[in-house]
Design a protein around this motif. Structure first.
Motif, PDB file in Angstrom:
ATOM      1  N   GLU A  38       0.832  -1.222   0.000  1.00 49.29           N
ATOM      2  CA  GLU A  38       0.000   0.000   0.000  1.00 49.29           C
ATOM      3  C   GLU A  38       0.863   1.267   0.000  1.00 49.29           C
ATOM      4  N   GLY A  39       1.870   1.244   0.854  1.00 52.02           N
ATOM      5  CA  GLY A  39       2.776   2.397   0.972  1.00 52.02           C
ATOM      6  C   GLY A  39       3.484   2.648  -0.345  1.00 52.02           C
ATOM      7  N   LEU A  40       3.888   1.570  -0.975  1.00 54.87           N
ATOM      8  CA  LEU A  40       4.610   1.691  -2.238  1.00 54.87           C
ATOM      9  C   LEU A  40       3.701   2.291  -3.320  1.00 54.87           C
ATOM     10  N   ALA A  41       2.456   1.796  -3.348  1.00 55.83           N
ATOM     11  CA  ALA A  41       1.509   2.292  -4.354  1.00 55.83           C
ATOM     12  C   ALA A  41       1.216   3.773  -4.103  1.00 55.83           C
ATOM     13  N   ARG A  42       1.118   4.148  -2.830  1.00 52.45           N
ATOM     14  CA  ARG A  42       0.844   5.563  -2.510  1.00 52.45           C
ATOM     15  C   ARG A  42       2.024   6.435  -2.963  1.00 52.45           C
ATOM     16  N   GLY A  43       3.233   5.949  -2.715  1.00 52.76           N
ATOM     17  CA  GLY A  43       4.428   6.699  -3.122  1.00 52.76           C
ATOM     18  C   GLY A  43       4.454   6.895  -4.629  1.00 52.76           C
ATOM     19  N   GLN A  44       4.118   5.835  -5.351  1.00 47.97           N
ATOM     20  CA  GLN A  44       4.075   5.942  -6.827  1.00 47.97           C
ATOM     21  C   GLN A  44       3.045   6.964  -7.257  1.00 47.97           C
ATOM     22  N   ARG A  45       1.895   6.921  -6.580  1.00 47.69           N
ATOM     23  CA  ARG A  45       0.832   7.878  -6.943  1.00 47.69           C
ATOM     24  C   ARG A  45       1.277   9.316  -6.683  1.00 47.69           C
ATOM     25  N   LEU A  46       1.999   9.509  -5.579  1.00 49.71           N
ATOM     26  CA  LEU A  46       2.484  10.868  -5.267  1.00 49.71           C
ATOM     27  C   LEU A  46       3.418  11.366  -6.366  1.00 49.71           C
ATOM     28  N   ILE A  47       4.299  10.475  -6.822  1.00 51.71           N
ATOM     29  CA  ILE A  47       5.241  10.872  -7.879  1.00 51.71           C
ATOM     30  C   ILE A  47       4.467  11.187  -9.159  1.00 51.71           C
ATOM     31  N   GLU A  48       3.542  10.311  -9.497  1.00 52.08           N
ATOM     32  CA  GLU A  48       2.763  10.528 -10.730  1.00 52.08           C
ATOM     33  C   GLU A  48       1.994  11.842 -10.673  1.00 52.08           C
ATOM     34  N   ALA A  49       1.382  12.088  -9.519  1.00 48.66           N
ATOM     35  CA  ALA A  49       0.573  13.315  -9.395  1.00 48.66           C
ATOM     36  C   ALA A  49       1.465  14.552  -9.531  1.00 48.66           C
ATOM     37  N   SER A  50       2.638  14.480  -8.926  1.00 47.68           N
ATOM     38  CA  SER A  50       3.527  15.643  -8.983  1.00 47.68           C
ATOM     39  C   SER A  50       4.044  15.854 -10.409  1.00 47.68           C
ATOM     40  N   LEU A  51       4.333  14.758 -11.097  1.00 48.25           N
ATOM     41  CA  LEU A  51       4.794  14.887 -12.492  1.00 48.25           C
ATOM     42  C   LEU A  51       3.663  15.391 -13.388  1.00 48.25           C
ATOM     43  N   ASP A  52       2.434  14.926 -13.119  1.00 45.93           N
ATOM     44  CA  ASP A  52       1.284  15.417 -13.896  1.00 45.93           C
ATOM     45  C   ASP A  52       1.145  16.929 -13.732  1.00 45.93           C
ATOM     46  N   GLU A  53       1.361  17.363 -12.507  1.00 43.60           N
ATOM     47  CA  GLU A  53       1.273  18.805 -12.245  1.00 43.60           C
ATOM     48  C   GLU A  53       2.340  19.549 -13.065  1.00 43.60           C
ATOM     49  N   ALA A  54       3.539  18.941 -13.129  1.00 39.95           N
ATOM     50  CA  ALA A  54       4.620  19.567 -13.905  1.00 39.95           C
ATOM     51  C   ALA A  54       4.238  19.637 -15.388  1.00 39.95           C
ATOM     52  N   VAL A  55       3.552  18.603 -15.882  1.00 34.19           N
ATOM     53  CA  VAL A  55       3.114  18.604 -17.283  1.00 34.19           C
ATOM     54  C   VAL A  55       2.054  19.696 -17.475  1.00 34.19           C
ATOM     55  N   ALA A  56       1.111  19.758 -16.526  1.00 33.04           N
ATOM     56  CA  ALA A  56       0.044  20.765 -16.637  1.00 33.04           C
ATOM     57  C   ALA A  56       0.630  22.174 -16.637  1.00 33.04           C
ATOM     58  N   ARG A  57       1.713  22.366 -15.877  1.00 31.16           N
ATOM     59  CA  ARG A  57       2.344  23.703 -15.831  1.00 31.16           C
ATOM     60  C   ARG A  57       3.367  23.889 -16.943  1.00 31.16           C
ATOM     61  N   ARG A  58       3.419  22.944 -17.847  1.00 29.47           N
ATOM     62  CA  ARG A  58       4.333  22.969 -19.007  1.00 29.47           C
ATOM     63  C   ARG A  58       5.804  23.029 -18.602  1.00 29.47           C
ATOM     64  N   LEU A  59       6.116  22.435 -17.455  1.00 27.11           N
ATOM     65  CA  LEU A  59       7.517  22.368 -17.040  1.00 27.11           C
ATOM     66  C   LEU A  59       8.151  21.095 -17.591  1.00 27.11           C
ATOM     67  N   LEU A  60       7.290  20.177 -17.993  1.00 25.47           N
ATOM     68  CA  LEU A  60       7.744  18.866 -18.461  1.00 25.47           C
ATOM     69  C   LEU A  60       6.814  18.476 -19.602  1.00 25.47           C
ATOM     70  N   ASP A  61       7.391  17.937 -20.696  1.00 29.55           N
ATOM     71  CA  ASP A  61       6.440  17.528 -21.732  1.00 29.55           C
ATOM     72  C   ASP A  61       6.006  16.083 -21.491  1.00 29.55           C
ATOM     73  N   PRO A  62       4.850  15.703 -22.050  1.00 36.33           N
ATOM     74  CA  PRO A  62       4.277  14.397 -21.711  1.00 36.33           C
ATOM     75  C   PRO A  62       5.219  13.230 -22.006  1.00 36.33           C
ATOM     76  N   SER A  63       6.025  13.337 -23.083  1.00 39.54           N
ATOM     77  CA  SER A  63       6.903  12.202 -23.380  1.00 39.54           C
ATOM     78  C   SER A  63       8.033  12.123 -22.340  1.00 39.54           C
ATOM     79  N   ALA A  64       8.530  13.279 -21.902  1.00 40.86           N
ATOM     80  CA  ALA A  64       9.567  13.269 -20.862  1.00 40.86           C
ATOM     81  C   ALA A  64       8.989  12.729 -19.557  1.00 40.86           C
ATOM     82  N   CYS A  65       7.717  13.018 -19.339  1.00 39.11           N
ATOM     83  CA  CYS A  65       7.056  12.530 -18.127  1.00 39.11           C
ATOM     84  C   CYS A  65       7.004  10.997 -18.156  1.00 39.11           C
TER      85      CYS A  65
END
Ligand code: COA
Length: 669
Positions: A38-65
């Motif tokens: 569970e902890g591992l899955a939550r950690g992965q979700r946190l990373i994904e959510a933060s990277l999604d935010e970076a994509v939404a703010r155009r700091l990272l493009d989707p392929s780099a994500c």
């Protein structure tokens, strides 16, 4: 020098997952381990959510994500870390748990694998106590949010290998972090003064000296921060503040203990009610007392930690700027207020708690020197290092004064045969300090800009005239004044991180530290005008072709490695530039449609059209007129027009646009 290519993070909580995210974003493959699925899955979700935010703010493009996430290897099995070169543990703050985990890890990883314990409350030496190889353990203290916040405190335990500390410093700097080295002491450097600052705010509140909103407002104005202590506690978690204060108090005494209301707030749960502008205990707003006490707490504790040798003042200030986003660190702030005034505030507060006035900087005048320019000597090679990484090493009055002193010291040292100029962080030097220019303009004090530039020109002339070979190691941004300094050196080296430009005409001014003169002498008028008129950023390969640098070399993890670097043949990669010569040699800075439509200039028309007209024509004329003169006379010519250009409205507009991120609209006057 180890590469640390295979890294792992143990503990997939908020901190561990953000640490993993940082490594991932820097191109490393990361194994992320947690004891529970569970902890591992939550950690992965946190990373994904933060990277999604970076994509939404155009700091990272989707392929780099997607590529970033593909480098993440989550696992529940510690045995998969057998080939790791660096393991950072970020499990729950529980000493027994950390020790047990590190003990197990020692049985799995290779003998030379480096172990890092991420902690904010334990002594690194205590964590290392049971290890078979304590010399390979180092403490790290990442700051929230670990993937975004640049600060990292590196803490050696009693038995940590000093060489390892140096390696990690280089490694983290290469990953874009700002590492500072701190002794294994309570709260390390930043929490030692930051937590008492929060706590003092609560004490002021419960003593009836201000409302939460009132205290936050005074804190924002006094420290120049975006959020006051109550708002900050809400953002990062009120219980964390209490926990950190209790940890400090256990080792440093009652002044550091969490305020009663802080403990009560944690027991009741929830955030501070920021909208509440009531002053408790029948009191009233006392802004002056609030200011004195907040300054006393933060600056006093910072002084105490430096006096105890926990960290030096320069790094403590950098910690405050990089980690807390304070515009000025406690020592710079203290120097601006005056040491005597600050001693009064600290003395008043500390006396209430029976604490002595810290020796540095109050008892020993001149004991604190903020080293914004540092020197090192390795063999016959001297290094002059710009050390304001978070401010892009920009050149202001203090930096210039220290640069002068550093140059004098190395030029006079008979053991130093050659001198390298280098930066820390992302920039070699990102130009003159624009804040300084704006302050002087707003104060109507153009004489100050003139004096600064004249002083800079005199220094650059001394550097240029030196019999000792000088070399600018341009491993990062070299903009404006930074590139002008490099032009006064005998050699210039680029790296894959180089980005060189003379952007001044785009911000309403022209290069005043010899940039209009040395560039045309080195590169010819066409290439010089191309650089000055377009402000275009050139990378190392392009700069080599233009003749702007002499060679491209690899970045160095440690600047002292420059001592082994041979100097190249000058302009060894230079290629003729007939198109640029043809387009720019006779260009006078006209911006009318017909000029910009000529076939030679059309490829640059968009860039040129964004320039400040007066700055552009002045700069082009300086290049033309300067060529007929010897260098000293040409440099004097450049200085002569300075006040006129800084007095222009476009200069104010252009300079301000850099700091507020706006796009300047120039009026031509
Ligand atoms: N003078 C004063 N401050 C400067 C500076 C300069 N020349 N160059 C950068 N900074 C400051 C930024 O204002 C920022 O301060 P903040 O953290 O308080 O907001 C900080 O350094 C980091 O810069 P930031 O813009 O966040 O980083 P970035 O990586 O996005 O961009 C630069 C860096 C250098 C490209 C960008 O800041 C820039 O273009 N600066 C001006 C360069 C210039 O025109 N120099 C010629 C001056 S003569």
């Amino acid at each position: 020098m180890r590469a640390f290519r295979t890294v792992a993070v143990v503990g997939a909580g908020t901190m561990g997952s953000a640490i993993a995210q940082h490594f991932l974003l820097k191109g490393l493959s990361v194994r992320l381990v947690d004891a529970a699925a569970e902890g591992l899955a939550r950690g992965q979700r946190l990373i994904e959510a933060s990277l999604d935010e970076a994509v939404a703010r155009r700091l990272l493009d989707p392929s780099a994500c997607a590529a970033t996430l593909a480098r993440l290897h989550p696992t529940l099995d510690l045995a998969e870390l057998a080939d790791a070169e660096l393991v950072v543990e970020a499990v729950f703050e529980d000493l027994a748990l950390k020790r047990e985990l590190l003990g197990r890890l020692e049985g799995i990883v290779a003998p030379d694998c480096v172990l890092a314990t991420n902690t904010s409350s334990f002594r690194v030496s205590d964590v290392a106590a049971g290890l078979a190889h304590p010399q390979r353990l180092v403490g790290t203290h990442y700051f929230y949010h670990a993937a975004k916040n640049k600060l990292i405190e590196l803490i050696p335990g009693e038995r940590s290998d000093p060489e390892l500390l140096r390696e990690l410093e280089g490694f983290y700097a290469e990953l874009g972090k700002t590492p500072i080295r701190v002794a294994d002491a309570p709260g390390f450097a930043v929490n030692r003064f930051f937590v008492p600052w929060l706590n003092e705010a609560v004490r002021l509140y419960e003593e009836g000296l201000g409302s939460m909103s009132g205290i936050d407002a005074v804190a924002r104005a006094t420290f120049g921060v975006g959020m006051g202590p109550f708002a900050l506690m809400n953002a990062t978690g009120v219980p964390i503040a209490r926990h950190a204060a209790a940890g400090l108090a256990a080792r440093l005494g009652p002044f550091y203990a969490p305020a009663t209301s802080l403990c009560q707030q944690v027991e009741h749960g929830g955030d501070w009610n920021l909208g509440d502008d009531r002053v408790p205990a029948g009191g009233s707003e006392q802004p002056d007392v609030i200011r004195r006490r907040l300054l006393g707490a933060a600056l006093g504790c910072a002084a105490a930690l430096v006096s105890e040798g926990v960290c030096d003042a320069t790094a403590t200030d950098l910690g405050a700027r990089a980690g807390l986003r304070w515009p000025r660190g406690p020592f710079e702030l203290g120097a601006a207020l005056g040491t005597k005034v600050v001693a009064g505030m600290v003395g008043e507060l500390f006396a209430r708690w029976g604490l002595p006035l810290p020796a540095v900087p109050f008892a020993q005048t001149g004991a604190v020197k903020l080293e914004w320019v540092q020197t090192e000597v390795h063999g016959g090679t001297g290094l002059i290092i710009f050390n304001l990484p978070d401010r892009m090493n920009a050149l202001g009055e203090t930096v210039l004064e220290q640069l002068e002193a550093a140059w004098t010291q190395l030029a006079d040292d008979p053991a130093v045969q050659r001198v390298f100029f280098c930066g820390r962080g992302k920039a070699f030097v990102a130009g003159a300090d624009i804040r300084f220019f704006l302050d002087a303009i707003d104060a109507g004090d153009l004489e100050r800009i003139q004096a600064f530039t004249e002083r800079g020109q005199r220094l650059l002339a001394r550097i240029e005239a030196s019999a000792k070979p000088t070399c600018a190691f341009l491993d990062g941004l070299a903009l404006g004044g930074g590139l002008e300094l490099a032009l006064a050196c005998r050699y210039r080296l680029g790296t894959r991180n180089s980005s060189l430009a003379l952007p001044e005409t785009g911000i309403g001014i022209y290069p005043g530290l010899g940039g209009t003169q040395r560039s045309s002498r080195l590169l010819g008028p066409g290439v010089a005008k191309f650089l000055i008129a377009t402000g275009r950023r050139v990378d190392a390969a392009h700069a080599l072709q233009l003749g702007l640098i002499d060679a491209v070399v690899d970045p160095r993890r440690h600047l002292r490695e420059l001592a082994a670097l041979p100097l190249p043949a000058p302009q060894s990669g230079r290629c003729p530039q007939p198109e640029l010569e043809q387009a720019f040699a006779n260009y006078r800075g006209d911006l009318d449609a017909a000029t910009l439509a000529t076939p030679a200039l059309a490829p640059f028309a968009r860039e040129l059209a964004r320039k400040a007209p007066l700055a552009l024509t002045t700069a082009m004329r300086l290049v033309d007129d300067g060529r007929a003169l010897d260098l000293p006379a040409a440099l004097a010519l450049e200085l002569a027009g300075l006040k006129t250009i800084f007095a222009s409205r476009d200069a104010r507009t252009g300079l301000a646009s850099v700091l507020d991120g706006s796009r300047p609209q120039y009026l031509g006057h």
